[in-house]
Design an enzyme around this catalytic site. Structure first.
Site, PDB file in Angstrom:
ATOM      1  N   HIS A 113       0.818  -1.214   0.000  1.00 28.69           N
ATOM      2  CA  HIS A 113       0.000   0.000   0.000  1.00 28.69           C
ATOM      3  C   HIS A 113       0.852   1.264   0.000  1.00 28.69           C
ATOM      4  O   HIS A 113       0.414   2.324  -0.447  1.00 28.69           O
ATOM      5  CB  HIS A 113      -0.898  -0.031   1.245  1.00 28.69           C
ATOM      6  N   SER A 161      -8.554   8.424  -6.114  1.00 28.37           N
ATOM      7  CA  SER A 161      -9.370   8.072  -4.960  1.00 28.37           C
ATOM      8  C   SER A 161      -8.600   7.320  -3.880  1.00 28.37           C
ATOM      9  O   SER A 161      -9.037   7.230  -2.752  1.00 28.37           O
ATOM     10  CB  SER A 161     -10.560   7.226  -5.424  1.00 28.37           C
ATOM     11  N   HIS A 164      -3.060   3.669  -2.825  1.00 27.87           N
ATOM     12  CA  HIS A 164      -2.456   2.374  -3.190  1.00 27.87           C
ATOM     13  C   HIS A 164      -1.946   2.468  -4.638  1.00 27.87           C
ATOM     14  O   HIS A 164      -2.662   2.936  -5.508  1.00 27.87           O
ATOM     15  CB  HIS A 164      -3.507   1.266  -3.062  1.00 27.87           C
TER      16      HIS A 164
HETATM   17  P1  H2U Z   1      -8.377   6.509  -9.590  1.00 32.96           P
HETATM   18  O1  H2U Z   1      -7.125   5.771  -9.913  1.00 32.96           O
HETATM   19  O2  H2U Z   1      -8.573   7.685 -10.504  1.00 32.96           O
HETATM   20  O3  H2U Z   1      -8.490   6.867  -8.154  1.00 32.96           O
HETATM   21  O4  H2U Z   1      -9.569   5.489  -9.873  1.00 32.96           O
HETATM   22  C1  H2U Z   1      -9.652   4.236  -9.258  1.00 32.96           C
HETATM   23  C2  H2U Z   1     -10.581   3.358 -10.062  1.00 32.96           C
HETATM   24  O5  H2U Z   1     -10.823   2.162  -9.320  1.00 32.96           O
HETATM   25  C3  H2U Z   1     -11.928   3.992 -10.323  1.00 32.96           C
HETATM   26  O6  H2U Z   1     -12.158   3.974 -11.711  1.00 32.96           O
HETATM   27  C4  H2U Z   1     -12.154   1.790  -9.434  1.00 32.96           C
HETATM   28  C5  H2U Z   1     -12.925   3.080  -9.595  1.00 32.96           C
HETATM   29  O7  H2U Z   1     -14.073   2.889 -10.364  1.00 32.96           O
HETATM   30  N1  H2U Z   1     -12.509   1.018  -8.250  1.00 32.96           N
HETATM   31  C6  H2U Z   1     -13.039  -0.253  -8.388  1.00 32.96           C
HETATM   32  O8  H2U Z   1     -13.211  -0.726  -9.512  1.00 32.96           O
HETATM   33  N2  H2U Z   1     -13.349  -0.983  -7.269  1.00 32.96           N
HETATM   34  C7  H2U Z   1     -13.195  -0.515  -6.005  1.00 32.96           C
HETATM   35  O9  H2U Z   1     -13.479  -1.210  -5.059  1.00 32.96           O
HETATM   36  C8  H2U Z   1     -12.653   0.837  -5.758  1.00 32.96           C
HETATM   37  C9  H2U Z   1     -12.295   1.638  -6.971  1.00 32.96           C
HETATM   38 ZN    ZN Z   2      -3.775  -0.554  -0.284  1.00 34.66          ZN
END
Ligand code: H2U
Ligand code: ZN
Length: 340
Positions: A113, A161, A164
């Site tokens: 992480h 978001s 990690h």
């Molecule tokens: P960012 O890298 O811009 O933070 O986007 C993370 C992506 O991860 C985002 O497109 C996906 C979100 O839809 N996601 C999942 O598919 N499952 C999750 O449990 C969390 C985030």
């Molecule tokens: Zn993590």
């Protein structure tokens, strides 16, 4: 006119867009001070992270395996999906729309992480490159997928978001706008001169030497002449290759090495884990040959003067065109000075 004193516009040869440069406004924010990096306080494993091994994803969508290096999964909230009714929408050529099919995936670079590309090892990054290559090949070979965009948003300031280490892939039917522009520009050059636009550009940059950040046997990282974002850079392959699948083992390792070096250098600029949007531009997967396409990676970091001062594209830039004060040459010199 000269490029260090007088206001001018620079042409982005990859897109055909222009950027306004006002070097006389350049206030040197750089005092040459390099401080030690702040210790990263993130844990190696965060029980609340949606991307850490063995954790349940957002909304209980799935549980991650106990993965040991990279991990790829279908995005639980895809922006583009495969299974939609297709068709065109047109009212008097005034209201125009088209359906768009595709799919989105998420790639975790590491089970750890607390890592970023800048502090991962070369063998670890090589595994990320291997997975990018596999995904490009697998998604690109699907009949309706004509372009595969691999990218990463890093940092909350970029709307990421989750800290990690991860990136995304959006694969789709149509060439998105930026890629369509780059295809047009590269094709016009290739048709006229018989070699790729970026091979000719790189030759000139290697001769001028004033916009190079770092280089190895296979890749060069530079601040493009037409950079818009203050610390914008581009990694360009020395050879005219079109996509990841054409890299040999040495080039794959060299790509891992230059990605690590460039992102670690970024972290030193403001003694912070440097935010950016990074994206791999490579040949479309539409089933036709693209000898004009030259593999490259863009880094668009939003920071301007410090870890907290962001450059906003507003006012004149929304109405007219992007503008910068700090020249590409000034930033390249600064970044080059920070390379380990
Ligand atoms: P960012 O890298 O811009 O933070 O986007 C993370 C992506 O991860 C985002 O497109 C996906 C979100 O839809 N996601 C999942 O598919 N499952 C999750 O449990 C969390 C985030
Ligand atoms: Zn993590």
């Amino acid at each position: 006119m000269n490029l260090t004193d007088h206001t001018h516009r620079r042409l982005n040869i990859l897109t055909g867009d222009w950027v306004l440069v006002s070097p006389h406004r350049m206030k040197r924010p750089w005092q040459g001070k390099v401080e030690a990096l702040m210790p990263d306080t993130r844990p190696q494993y965060d029980p609340k992270c949606y991307l850490c091994p063995t954790n349940t994803r957002a909304g209980g969508a799935a549980t991650n395996p106990d993965y040991k290096d990279t991990f790829v999964f279908d995005n639980d909230f895809m922006a583009i999906t495969p299974d939609i009714p297709t068709g065109d929408f047109n009212k008097e050529n005034l209201l125009v729309a088209k359906s768009e099919r595709g799919l989105c995936r998420v790639i975790c670079y590491s089970p750890r992480h607390d890592l970023t590309m800048g502090n991962m090892s070369i063998p670890e990054l090589r595994k990320v490159i291997d997975l990018w290559t596999k995904e490009y090949l697998e998604l690109g070979s699907r009949e309706y997928i004509n372009y595969v965009q691999i990218f990463e948003n890093k940092g909350a300031i970029m709307g990421c978001s989750n800290p990690h280490p991860h990136g995304q892939i959006w694969a789709q039917e149509t060439l998105p706008t930026e890629v369509e522009k780059e295809t047009r520009q590269q094709k016009a050059h290739f048709d006229k001169y018989g070699h790729t636009l970026l091979s000719d550009y790189l030759k000139l940059e290697l001769k001028e030497k004033i916009r190079i950040v770092c280089e190895n046997d296979s890749f060069v990282a530079l601040v493009p002449f037409w950079a818009v974002w203050p610390y914008e850079t581009m990694i360009v392959s020395r050879e005219s290759i079109g996509n990841l699948t054409q890299l040999n083992g040495q080039q794959q390792n060299d790509l891992a090495e230059i990605l690590q070096k460039l992102t670690a250098t970024y972290d030193k600029v403001f003694d912070t884990s440097f935010p950016y949007s990074m994206g791999i531009h490579q040949s479309p997967t539409d089933g036709t040959a693209h000898p004009e396409w030259h593999f490259h990676i863009h880094f668009y970091p939003p920071l301007l003067r410090s870890a907290t001062v962001k450059k906003f594209m507003v006012g004149y830039e929304m109405m007219g065109e992007p503008q910068r004060d700090l020249t590409a040459e000034f930033i390249a010199e600064k970044l080059h000075g920070l390379v380990l």
